[in-house]
Design an enzyme around this catalytic site. Sequence first.
Site, PDB file in Angstrom:
ATOM      1  N   HIS A   1       0.961  -1.099  -0.074  1.00  0.00           N
ATOM      2  CA  HIS A   1      -0.102  -0.031  -0.124  1.00  0.00           C
ATOM      3  C   HIS A   1       0.903   1.401   0.023  1.00  0.00           C
ATOM      4  O   HIS A   1       1.997   1.326   0.578  1.00  0.00           O
ATOM      5  CB  HIS A   1      -0.877   0.063   1.257  1.00  0.00           C
ATOM      6  CG  HIS A   1      -1.892  -1.025   1.215  1.00  0.00           C
ATOM      7  ND1 HIS A   1      -3.169  -1.132   2.159  1.00  0.00           N
ATOM      8  CD2 HIS A   1      -2.119  -2.008   0.322  1.00  0.00           C
ATOM      9  CE1 HIS A   1      -3.822  -2.015   1.861  1.00  0.00           C
ATOM     10  NE2 HIS A   1      -3.341  -2.711   0.688  1.00  0.00           N
TER      11      HIS A   1
ATOM     12  N   CYS B   1      -6.113   1.886   5.652  1.00  0.00           N
ATOM     13  CA  CYS B   1      -6.722   0.592   6.280  1.00  0.00           C
ATOM     14  C   CYS B   1      -6.194   0.485   7.822  1.00  0.00           C
ATOM     15  O   CYS B   1      -5.251   1.146   8.114  1.00  0.00           O
ATOM     16  CB  CYS B   1      -6.472  -0.419   5.324  1.00  0.00           C
ATOM     17  SG  CYS B   1      -4.681  -0.832   5.124  1.00  0.00           S
TER      18      CYS B   1
ATOM     19  N   GLU C   1       0.800   4.103   1.874  1.00  0.00           N
ATOM     20  CA  GLU C   1       1.170   4.643   2.882  1.00  0.00           C
ATOM     21  C   GLU C   1       2.455   3.606   3.555  1.00  0.00           C
ATOM     22  O   GLU C   1       3.270   4.279   3.969  1.00  0.00           O
ATOM     23  CB  GLU C   1      -0.005   4.433   4.149  1.00  0.00           C
ATOM     24  CG  GLU C   1      -1.103   5.257   3.815  1.00  0.00           C
ATOM     25  CD  GLU C   1      -2.086   4.226   3.055  1.00  0.00           C
ATOM     26  OE1 GLU C   1      -1.795   3.487   1.968  1.00  0.00           O
ATOM     27  OE2 GLU C   1      -3.229   4.047   3.516  1.00  0.00           O
TER      28      GLU C   1
ATOM     29  N   CYS D   1      -2.213  -0.276   7.609  1.00  0.00           N
ATOM     30  CA  CYS D   1      -1.440   1.030   7.371  1.00  0.00           C
ATOM     31  C   CYS D   1      -1.470   1.906   8.695  1.00  0.00           C
ATOM     32  O   CYS D   1      -0.634   2.558   8.949  1.00  0.00           O
ATOM     33  CB  CYS D   1      -1.908   2.035   6.108  1.00  0.00           C
ATOM     34  SG  CYS D   1      -1.396   0.891   4.565  1.00  0.00           S
TER      35      CYS D   1
END
Length: 207
Positions: free
Chosen positions: A114, A144, A116, A147
């Site tokens: 992801h 999420c 992040e 993260c």
Amino acid sequence: MLRQRFQIKLYLERIKSCNLVTKETKKLNEYGTYQGIALSLRLISFFIGRSAYMLYLWGMVSDQDIYFMRIALAEAEKAYALEEVPVGAVVVYGQEVIARAHNKVQAAREATAHAELLALQRACQAKGEKYLPECTLYVTLEPCAMCAGACFWTQIGKVVFGASDEKRGYRRWQPDLLHPKTVVLDDLLAQESCDLLQRFFRKLRLP
């Protein structure tokens, strides 16, 4: 009552200065006390629902915040071009971007790639430290749970995100997942983030 009316007047003057004069604002000038206050509360609640914009009116969101979020949006555009879910992130230390990333789940064949997470990893590498209490993470979509957990472990000082994620965002599962000292600002350039995401998923549905 006089104090309330004075606060409402100040609030409306701030709105007018940003060219946000509405029918409700104009009607306020025609009412005296209770009706004017009730009408103003409806107007105030409208802007509170758009928290980042409300903070901008009061000077709590800076042009710098908007500038760095636009860099995150540029990263999201890169993800879109690569047919990745268009989420972008940057980590800022002082006035400098020290890490930037976008989703690479498909390219890396890695479900945890992801934006992040990648940005936080690169920021730690750039600073040579495992904690980032003086840094700010700008990301176009609400992190999420995974993260948000990474934000907790890096002790990031501030998290600024654009669009809310009602299905997978961390606030749905555990609102207090971030580090207790982390400052959170949401809804910054949220519409632009939403538009990009919607464009991506519409494209996926095309035959």
